[in-house]
Design a protein around this motif. Structure first.
Motif, mmCIF file in Angstrom:
data_model
loop_
_atom_site.group_PDB
_atom_site.id
_atom_site.type_symbol
_atom_site.label_atom_id
_atom_site.label_comp_id
_atom_site.label_asym_id
_atom_site.label_seq_id
_atom_site.Cartn_x
_atom_site.Cartn_y
_atom_site.Cartn_z
ATOM 1 N N PHE A 42 -29.868 8.046 19.746
ATOM 2 C CA PHE A 42 -28.963 7.289 20.603
ATOM 3 C C PHE A 42 -27.572 7.898 20.550
ATOM 4 C CE2 PHE A 42 -32.153 4.167 19.371
ATOM 5 C CZ PHE A 42 -32.472 3.580 20.584
ATOM 6 N N GLU A 43 -26.936 7.981 21.710
ATOM 7 C CA GLU A 43 -25.544 8.384 21.760
ATOM 8 C C GLU A 43 -24.757 7.140 22.148
ATOM 9 O OE1 GLU A 43 -24.572 12.391 23.508
ATOM 10 O OE2 GLU A 43 -23.275 11.097 24.719
ATOM 11 N N ILE A 44 -23.890 6.695 21.247
ATOM 12 C CA ILE A 44 -23.200 5.414 21.436
ATOM 13 C C ILE A 44 -21.706 5.651 21.620
ATOM 14 C CG2 ILE A 44 -22.670 3.190 20.349
ATOM 15 C CD1 ILE A 44 -25.316 3.452 18.842
ATOM 16 N N ASP A 45 -21.183 5.122 22.711
ATOM 17 C CA ASP A 45 -19.751 5.239 22.990
ATOM 18 C C ASP A 45 -19.100 3.875 22.753
ATOM 19 O OD1 ASP A 45 -17.262 5.906 23.796
ATOM 20 O OD2 ASP A 45 -17.774 6.309 25.890
ATOM 21 N N LEU A 46 -18.229 3.821 21.757
ATOM 22 C CA LEU A 46 -17.592 2.554 21.382
ATOM 23 C C LEU A 46 -16.130 2.533 21.786
ATOM 24 C CD1 LEU A 46 -18.567 1.554 17.735
ATOM 25 C CD2 LEU A 46 -19.366 0.590 19.899
ATOM 26 N N ASP A 47 -15.662 1.359 22.156
ATOM 27 C CA ASP A 47 -14.247 1.169 22.421
ATOM 28 C C ASP A 47 -13.593 0.754 21.102
ATOM 29 O OD1 ASP A 47 -11.832 0.795 23.561
ATOM 30 O OD2 ASP A 47 -12.332 -1.079 24.575
ATOM 31 N N GLU A 48 -13.389 1.729 20.249
ATOM 32 C CA GLU A 48 -12.933 1.451 18.884
ATOM 33 C C GLU A 48 -12.268 2.726 18.349
ATOM 34 O OE1 GLU A 48 -13.331 -1.355 16.478
ATOM 35 O OE2 GLU A 48 -11.822 0.068 15.770
ATOM 36 N N LYS A 57 -19.806 -0.944 12.910
ATOM 37 C CA LYS A 57 -20.385 -1.572 14.101
ATOM 38 C C LYS A 57 -21.708 -0.897 14.495
ATOM 39 C CE LYS A 57 -17.882 -4.112 16.488
ATOM 40 N NZ LYS A 57 -16.641 -4.550 17.120
ATOM 41 N N GLU A 60 -24.385 -1.983 12.224
ATOM 42 C CA GLU A 60 -24.847 -3.326 12.595
ATOM 43 C C GLU A 60 -25.865 -3.244 13.744
ATOM 44 O OE1 GLU A 60 -21.649 -5.816 13.928
ATOM 45 O OE2 GLU A 60 -22.976 -7.519 14.315
ATOM 46 N N MET A 61 -25.564 -2.380 14.739
ATOM 47 C CA MET A 61 -26.497 -2.215 15.868
ATOM 48 C C MET A 61 -27.853 -1.726 15.382
ATOM 49 S SD MET A 61 -24.213 -0.292 18.735
ATOM 50 C CE MET A 61 -22.501 -0.717 18.958
ATOM 51 N N LYS A 64 -29.647 -4.528 13.458
ATOM 52 C CA LYS A 64 -30.053 -5.686 14.264
ATOM 53 C C LYS A 64 -31.069 -5.351 15.343
ATOM 54 C CE LYS A 64 -26.180 -8.918 13.907
ATOM 55 N NZ LYS A 64 -25.028 -9.483 14.636
ATOM 56 N N LEU A 66 -31.698 -1.421 16.791
ATOM 57 C CA LEU A 66 -32.201 -0.081 17.099
ATOM 58 C C LEU A 66 -33.301 0.406 16.160
ATOM 59 C CD1 LEU A 66 -28.802 1.664 17.989
ATOM 60 C CD2 LEU A 66 -30.354 0.415 19.478
ATOM 61 N N LYS A 77 -23.759 9.513 12.742
ATOM 62 C CA LYS A 77 -22.793 10.607 12.657
ATOM 63 C C LYS A 77 -21.752 10.468 13.750
ATOM 64 C CE LYS A 77 -23.028 15.305 12.956
ATOM 65 N NZ LYS A 77 -23.804 16.531 13.238
ATOM 66 N N LEU B 25 -27.875 -5.303 23.240
ATOM 67 C CA LEU B 25 -26.855 -5.293 22.184
ATOM 68 C C LEU B 25 -25.738 -6.278 22.545
ATOM 69 C CD1 LEU B 25 -26.675 -1.478 21.378
ATOM 70 C CD2 LEU B 25 -27.319 -3.278 19.775
ATOM 71 N N ASN B 32 -17.239 -4.308 22.210
ATOM 72 C CA ASN B 32 -16.617 -2.978 22.282
ATOM 73 C C ASN B 32 -17.585 -1.838 22.580
ATOM 74 O OD1 ASN B 32 -15.257 -4.815 20.304
ATOM 75 N ND2 ASN B 32 -13.632 -3.303 20.516
ATOM 76 N N ASN B 34 -19.039 0.673 24.965
ATOM 77 C CA ASN B 34 -18.827 1.272 26.281
ATOM 78 C C ASN B 34 -20.149 1.678 26.918
ATOM 79 O OD1 ASN B 34 -16.082 0.989 26.265
ATOM 80 N ND2 ASN B 34 -15.679 3.019 25.422
ATOM 81 N N SER B 35 -20.912 2.461 26.182
ATOM 82 C CA SER B 35 -22.204 2.869 26.727
ATOM 83 C C SER B 35 -23.116 3.335 25.600
ATOM 84 C CB SER B 35 -22.027 4.011 27.729
ATOM 85 O OG SER B 35 -21.762 5.213 27.039
ATOM 86 N N ILE B 36 -24.395 3.289 25.883
ATOM 87 C CA ILE B 36 -25.363 3.831 24.931
ATOM 88 C C ILE B 36 -26.430 4.551 25.746
ATOM 89 C CG2 ILE B 36 -26.531 1.569 24.842
ATOM 90 C CD1 ILE B 36 -27.413 2.320 21.974
ATOM 91 N N ARG B 37 -26.759 5.763 25.318
ATOM 92 C CA ARG B 37 -27.796 6.540 26.016
ATOM 93 C C ARG B 37 -28.869 6.943 25.013
ATOM 94 N NH1 ARG B 37 -26.733 8.319 31.162
ATOM 95 N NH2 ARG B 37 -27.782 10.311 31.066
#
Lengths: 79, 79
Positions: A42-48, A57, A60-61, A64, A66, A77, B25, B32, B34-37
Motif C-alpha cells: 500500500f502507498e499511503i498519503d497522509l495529511d500529517e 497512524k 493503526e491502519m 485495524k 490492512l 517505511k 479506513l 488525515n 489523503n489517498s491510499i493505493r
C-alpha cells in the motif's frame, strides 16, 4: 507525507498463490528460482507533517484493517 | 539471493480497490488520509550469486508474468 506499507505472510504460513506464480514462472522457462512469496503493498498519503505521528497512524491502519496479524506481518517505511 | 519486487499501478490508472480500502479506513475513524493505493509485493529467492544477473532474471520475471506493464510499474530491490 507518504508511507509505503508491505504486508507479507508470516514465515510458516502457506502461500498457495505464490506457489502458483512460482510454478508458472518455471513453466515459462525461468530457472534458478528457489521460492517466491506474494504479499500486499500500500502507498499511503497522509495529511500529517510529523513523521512519528504519521507512522503511528499508519500502524493503526495496519492493525485495524490492512493486515491480519494472525497470519501476516507488516512493515512501514516513510517514502 | 533475495529480491523484493513491488508492483504499483501507474499514476493515472484508477485504483478502485484502493478507493474501497480508503473509504473503509475513513469509516472506521481514520483521519488525515489523503489517498491510499494498493499494489502487489513479491519476495523472490533465487539460486544465483551474482546480483546483476539476479536482478536481470527478476526483471525478466516481472516483464513476462508478474507485472502488466501497460498499467503497472515495477521496482526491484535486493534484500
Amino acid at each position: 507525507m507518504k508511507f509505503a506499507v508491505t504486508i507479507t505472510l508470516k514465515k510458516d504460513v502457506l502461500d498457495p498463490q505464490g506457489k502458483v506464480v512460482g510454478q508458472t514462472l518455471k513453466n515459462i522457462g525461468i530457472k534458478n528460482l528457489n521460492s517466491i512469496r506474494q504479499g500486499k503493498f500500500f502507498e499511503i498519503d497522509l495529511d500529517e507533517n510529523d513523521p512519528v505521528l504519521g507512522e503511528t497512524k499508519v500502524k493503526e491502519m495496519c492493525e485495524k484493517l490492512l493486515a491480519n496479524q494472525i497470519i501476516e506481518d507488516f512493515q512501514i517505511k516513510k517514502i
